[in-house]
Design an enzyme around this catalytic site. Structure first.
Site, PDB file in Angstrom:
ATOM      1  N   GLY A 227       0.829  -1.200   0.000  1.00  0.00           N
ATOM      2  CA  GLY A 227       0.000   0.000   0.000  1.00  0.00           C
ATOM      3  C   GLY A 227       0.859   1.243   0.000  1.00  0.00           C
ATOM      4  O   GLY A 227       1.981   1.231  -0.520  1.00  0.00           O
ATOM      5  N   SER A 228       0.350   2.301   0.613  1.00  0.00           N
ATOM      6  CA  SER A 228       1.052   3.591   0.556  1.00  0.00           C
ATOM      7  C   SER A 228       2.206   3.658   1.557  1.00  0.00           C
ATOM      8  O   SER A 228       2.228   2.917   2.548  1.00  0.00           O
ATOM      9  CB  SER A 228       0.059   4.709   0.841  1.00  0.00           C
ATOM     10  OG  SER A 228      -0.474   4.536   2.135  1.00  0.00           O
ATOM     11  N   GLU A 230       2.846   6.039   3.643  1.00  0.00           N
ATOM     12  CA  GLU A 230       2.364   6.519   4.940  1.00  0.00           C
ATOM     13  C   GLU A 230       1.823   5.369   5.800  1.00  0.00           C
ATOM     14  O   GLU A 230       2.184   5.218   6.967  1.00  0.00           O
ATOM     15  CB  GLU A 230       1.243   7.510   4.647  1.00  0.00           C
ATOM     16  CG  GLU A 230       0.968   8.499   5.738  1.00  0.00           C
ATOM     17  CD  GLU A 230      -0.258   9.325   5.338  1.00  0.00           C
ATOM     18  OE1 GLU A 230      -1.053   9.602   6.215  1.00  0.00           O
ATOM     19  OE2 GLU A 230      -0.422   9.618   4.129  1.00  0.00           O
ATOM     20  N   GLY A 232       2.400   2.222   5.322  1.00  0.00           N
ATOM     21  CA  GLY A 232       3.518   1.294   5.548  1.00  0.00           C
ATOM     22  C   GLY A 232       4.298   1.678   6.802  1.00  0.00           C
ATOM     23  O   GLY A 232       4.694   0.812   7.598  1.00  0.00           O
ATOM     24  N   GLU A 249       5.692  -3.529   0.611  1.00  0.00           N
ATOM     25  CA  GLU A 249       5.696  -3.209  -0.829  1.00  0.00           C
ATOM     26  C   GLU A 249       4.968  -1.884  -0.947  1.00  0.00           C
ATOM     27  O   GLU A 249       3.737  -1.848  -0.825  1.00  0.00           O
ATOM     28  CB  GLU A 249       4.934  -4.268  -1.627  1.00  0.00           C
ATOM     29  CG  GLU A 249       5.539  -5.640  -1.601  1.00  0.00           C
ATOM     30  CD  GLU A 249       6.725  -5.774  -2.517  1.00  0.00           C
ATOM     31  OE1 GLU A 249       7.185  -4.776  -3.088  1.00  0.00           O
ATOM     32  OE2 GLU A 249       7.194  -6.923  -2.658  1.00  0.00           O
ATOM     33  N   CYS A 283       1.585  -0.089  -8.546  1.00  0.00           N
ATOM     34  CA  CYS A 283       2.759   0.389  -7.797  1.00  0.00           C
ATOM     35  C   CYS A 283       3.966   0.496  -8.726  1.00  0.00           C
ATOM     36  O   CYS A 283       4.796   1.385  -8.589  1.00  0.00           O
ATOM     37  CB  CYS A 283       3.055  -0.531  -6.640  1.00  0.00           C
ATOM     38  SG  CYS A 283       3.047  -2.247  -7.126  1.00  0.00           S
TER      39      CYS A 283
HETATM   40  P1  NAD Z   1      -3.335   2.403   1.868  1.00  0.00           P
HETATM   41  O1  NAD Z   1      -1.968   2.264   2.348  1.00  0.00           O
HETATM   42  O2  NAD Z   1      -4.203   3.447   2.462  1.00  0.00           O
HETATM   43  O3  NAD Z   1      -4.170   1.036   2.033  1.00  0.00           O
HETATM   44  C1  NAD Z   1      -3.638  -0.233   1.783  1.00  0.00           C
HETATM   45  C2  NAD Z   1      -4.227  -1.211   2.777  1.00  0.00           C
HETATM   46  O4  NAD Z   1      -3.845  -0.826   4.097  1.00  0.00           O
HETATM   47  C3  NAD Z   1      -5.757  -1.279   2.792  1.00  0.00           C
HETATM   48  O5  NAD Z   1      -6.163  -2.610   3.043  1.00  0.00           O
HETATM   49  C4  NAD Z   1      -6.122  -0.413   3.982  1.00  0.00           C
HETATM   50  O6  NAD Z   1      -7.358  -0.718   4.574  1.00  0.00           O
HETATM   51  C5  NAD Z   1      -4.995  -0.731   4.942  1.00  0.00           C
HETATM   52  N1  NAD Z   1      -4.752   0.284   5.961  1.00  0.00           N
HETATM   53  C6  NAD Z   1      -5.030   1.620   5.902  1.00  0.00           C
HETATM   54  N2  NAD Z   1      -4.652   2.221   7.055  1.00  0.00           N
HETATM   55  C7  NAD Z   1      -4.119   1.268   7.846  1.00  0.00           C
HETATM   56  C8  NAD Z   1      -3.503   1.279   9.138  1.00  0.00           C
HETATM   57  N3  NAD Z   1      -3.400   2.385   9.842  1.00  0.00           N
HETATM   58  N4  NAD Z   1      -3.013   0.125   9.606  1.00  0.00           N
HETATM   59  C9  NAD Z   1      -3.087  -1.015   8.895  1.00  0.00           C
HETATM   60  N5  NAD Z   1      -3.660  -1.091   7.678  1.00  0.00           N
HETATM   61  C10 NAD Z   1      -4.166   0.035   7.149  1.00  0.00           C
HETATM   62  O7  NAD Z   1      -3.181   2.543   0.362  1.00  0.00           O
HETATM   63  P2  NAD Z   1      -4.229   3.088  -0.658  1.00  0.00           P
HETATM   64  O8  NAD Z   1      -4.268   4.566  -0.611  1.00  0.00           O
HETATM   65  O9  NAD Z   1      -5.493   2.340  -0.511  1.00  0.00           O
HETATM   66  O10 NAD Z   1      -3.484   2.597  -1.978  1.00  0.00           O
HETATM   67  C11 NAD Z   1      -2.793   3.456  -2.795  1.00  0.00           C
HETATM   68  C12 NAD Z   1      -1.323   3.469  -2.502  1.00  0.00           C
HETATM   69  O11 NAD Z   1      -0.803   2.160  -2.306  1.00  0.00           O
HETATM   70  C13 NAD Z   1      -0.603   4.047  -3.672  1.00  0.00           C
HETATM   71  O12 NAD Z   1      -0.036   5.254  -3.254  1.00  0.00           O
HETATM   72  C14 NAD Z   1       0.461   3.016  -4.051  1.00  0.00           C
HETATM   73  O13 NAD Z   1       1.704   3.584  -4.053  1.00  0.00           O
HETATM   74  C15 NAD Z   1       0.422   1.994  -2.992  1.00  0.00           C
HETATM   75  N6  NAD Z   1       0.472   0.645  -3.571  1.00  0.00           N
HETATM   76  C16 NAD Z   1       1.652  -0.028  -3.629  1.00  0.00           C
HETATM   77  C17 NAD Z   1       1.723  -1.292  -4.155  1.00  0.00           C
HETATM   78  C18 NAD Z   1       3.003  -2.097  -4.217  1.00  0.00           C
HETATM   79  O14 NAD Z   1       2.978  -3.285  -4.518  1.00  0.00           O
HETATM   80  N7  NAD Z   1       4.152  -1.546  -3.983  1.00  0.00           N
HETATM   81  C19 NAD Z   1       0.569  -1.886  -4.621  1.00  0.00           C
HETATM   82  C20 NAD Z   1      -0.603  -1.188  -4.542  1.00  0.00           C
HETATM   83  C21 NAD Z   1      -0.647   0.070  -4.007  1.00  0.00           C
END
Ligand code: NAD
Length: 481
Positions: A227-228, A230, A232, A249, A283
């Site tokens: 995910g993002s 932040e 992460g 990731e 990503c």
């Molecule tokens: P996000 O980080 O907000 O969410 C990803 C996951 O994390 C979701 O399941 C969400 O519910 C969960 N989450 C949110 N807050 C959390 C917390 N405090 N503790 C634990 N889990 C939590 O990401 P997003 O905004 O939904 O996705 C977009 C971003 O993710 C993009 O900026 C992209 O860079 C990144 N991304 C990276 C990859 C990769 O493989 N490197 C893949 C997909 C997305």
């Protein structure tokens, strides 16, 4: 309206709060299903079920070849259901049907690939003093928490689940709130294939409830987050409090570096595909084009011409470009158009919402090219996560390397050249976890280690390398004399 329950200990379970949330098609905003809103209590139940399954389901002590056979059955059922799964994924995420179909095939490939390694997880013997015998064992951690984003819901869930459980771990999966459906279907498929109850548990819900509860749960032994940046950092901070290893990731601002000697027609096709796939919400999207100045104009025109030919529409219409996942995410992408202009870039195509009447309920953004982007500017360095390409130019290979390495990320890079020296120098000098020469990926890249440098994260998924991250090493020394 179909209800999607939580999946804990091999059963559909009502959310303990009694609350449900809607998931919608981002092309039309049509509600697709009501989904159980998992919270900390549900996560706790899922972690306990996963722990029991780890300790006593027999999964980790099953002959590895038998684990492999169950995996082959999972792959086979995924393929049998590929049409339904792809429709579900295409509607839940908005991605064009053919991309969803490809994602489903990649999900099947993860189980097939790791089926083959179930009985090949080798240790070492280490020579020491006479009268001693030393060997290593790779052992599972226990319960792995897997937090999945919305962009490749089934594919990313499978990418983590398959290597985690094939080595004997059990998992609790938290899919993204925007796209929870296919991970829940996968749990059902795993059970049909004979996976013991509790080995896979899926708790849909929101990040700050279920996600937070999973990443801070004291009985989780390993965390894998996609995910993002932040989020992460929050996951890693929570994991640090429990001294739990994490695989992260995160995002990227991956470059495609095009030398004048490349096959430009080929390169233009690949550059466009790498930023358009999944509406740029990938990503590893090729979101920067770094092109040699003497072909800058010619090549940028070729890219724009291809971008303007793309068909745009809802997932099931199977166009080239689907919608952005949500309104806020679309606004975020469009805000960058103003940023680009302020920074002196030229918007050569796109730069706004799709105005077609039939698409106004959805979050469609035109494929967009920012040209004459300045080095170090926000649109040159920040991840936009939409169908938006930033174009920069270079005069020589040293400058190409400098520009390529000028972001905090380092996930993937594409290099297009027919000069073998350029290819090797770039492969050595560009800081990214994967370098592609004259291509950008191969299918889902199931076999290829994948992960980031810098703020793109750490740890590696995919390929054999993933197994090292889902196991811990034990050394055993025996004195026999
Ligand atoms: P996000 O980080 O907000 O969410 C990803 C996951 O994390 C979701 O399941 C969400 O519910 C969960 N989450 C949110 N807050 C959390 C917390 N405090 N503790 C634990 N889990 C939590 O990401 P997003 O905004 O939904 O996705 C977009 C971003 O993710 C993009 O900026 C992209 O860079 C990144 N991304 C990276 C990859 C990769 O493989 N490197 C893949 C997909 C997305």
């Amino acid at each position: 309206m179909e209800l999607y329950h939580l999946w804990i200990d091999g059963k559909r379970v009502e959310p303990s709060s009694g609350e449900w949330f809607e998931t919608r098609d981002p092309a039309t905003q049509e509600v697709l299903a009501q989904v159980g809103r998992g919270n900390a209590e549900d996560i706790d139940g899922a972690v306990s079920a996963a722990r029991r399954a780890f300790d006593s389901s027999g999964w980790r002590n099953m002959p590895p070849a038998e684990r492999g056979r169950i995996f082959l059955r999972i792959a086979s059922i995924i393929r049998d259901q590929s049409q339904d799964l792809a429709i579900l994924e295409s509607r839940d995420n908005g991605k064009p049907f053919k991309q969803a179909k490809a994602d489903v095939e990649v999900a099947a490939r993860y189980f097939e690939y790791y089926a083959g390694v179930a009985d090949k997880l080798l240790g070492q013997t280490i020579p020491v003093n006479p009268g001693y015998f030393d060997f290593t064992r790779r052992e599972p951690f226990g319960v792995c928490g897997i937090i999945v984003p919305w962009n490749y819901p089934l594919q990313i869930a499978s990418r983590a689940i398959a290597p985690a459980i094939v080595v004997g771990n059990t998992v609790v999966v938290k899919p993204a709130e925007e796209t929870p459906l296919t991970a829940l279907r996968l749990a059902d498929i795993c059970q049909k294939a004979g996976l013991p109850d509790g080995v896979i548990n899926v708790v849909p819900g929101f990040g700050d409830e279920a996600g937070k509860a999973l990443s801070s749960h004291p009985k989780v032994n390993h965390l894998s987050f996609t995910g993002s940046v932040e989020t992460g950092i929050s996951v890693m901070t929570a994991a640090a409090r429990n001294v739990v290893p994490v695989t992260l990731e995160l995002g990227g601002k991956s470059p495609n570096i095009v030398f004048a000697d490349a096959n430009l027609e080929d390169a233009a096709d690949i550059v466009v595909k790498s930023i358009i796939q999944n509406a740029g919400q990938t990503c590893s999207a090729g979101s920067r084009l770094i092109v040699e100045s003497k072909v800058h104009e010619q090549f940028t025109d070729m890219v724009i011409e291809r971008m303007e030919r793309l068909q745009i529409g809802p997932g099931l219409q199977d166009s080239d470009l689907g919608p952005i996942i949500s309104g806020p995410q679309m606004d975020r992408v469009l805000d960058y158009v103003a940023v680009a202009r302020e920074e002196g870039a030229v918007v050569r195509t796109g730069g706004g919402r799709v105005l077609d009447e039939k698409l106004t309920n959805g979050f469609f953004v035109l494929p967009t090219v920012f040209d004459q982007v300045s080095r170090g500017s926000r649109v040159a360095t920040e991840e936009i996560f939409g169908p938006v390409l930033s174009v920069l130019t270079f005069y020589d290979i040293d400058e190409a390397i400098e520009i390529a390495n000028e972001t905090e990320y380092g996930l993937v890079a594409g290099v297009f050249t027919n000069n073998i020296r350029n290819a090797h120098v770039m492969a050595e000098e560009v800081r990214a976890g994967q370098i592609y020469i004259n291509t950008y990926g191969v299918g889902g890249g199931v076999e290829l280690p994948f992960g980031g440098y810098g703020k793109s994260g750490f740890g590696r998924e995919k390929g054999l390398e993933a197994l090292l991250h889902f196991t811990q090493l034990k050394n055993v020394l025996i004195r026999f004399s």
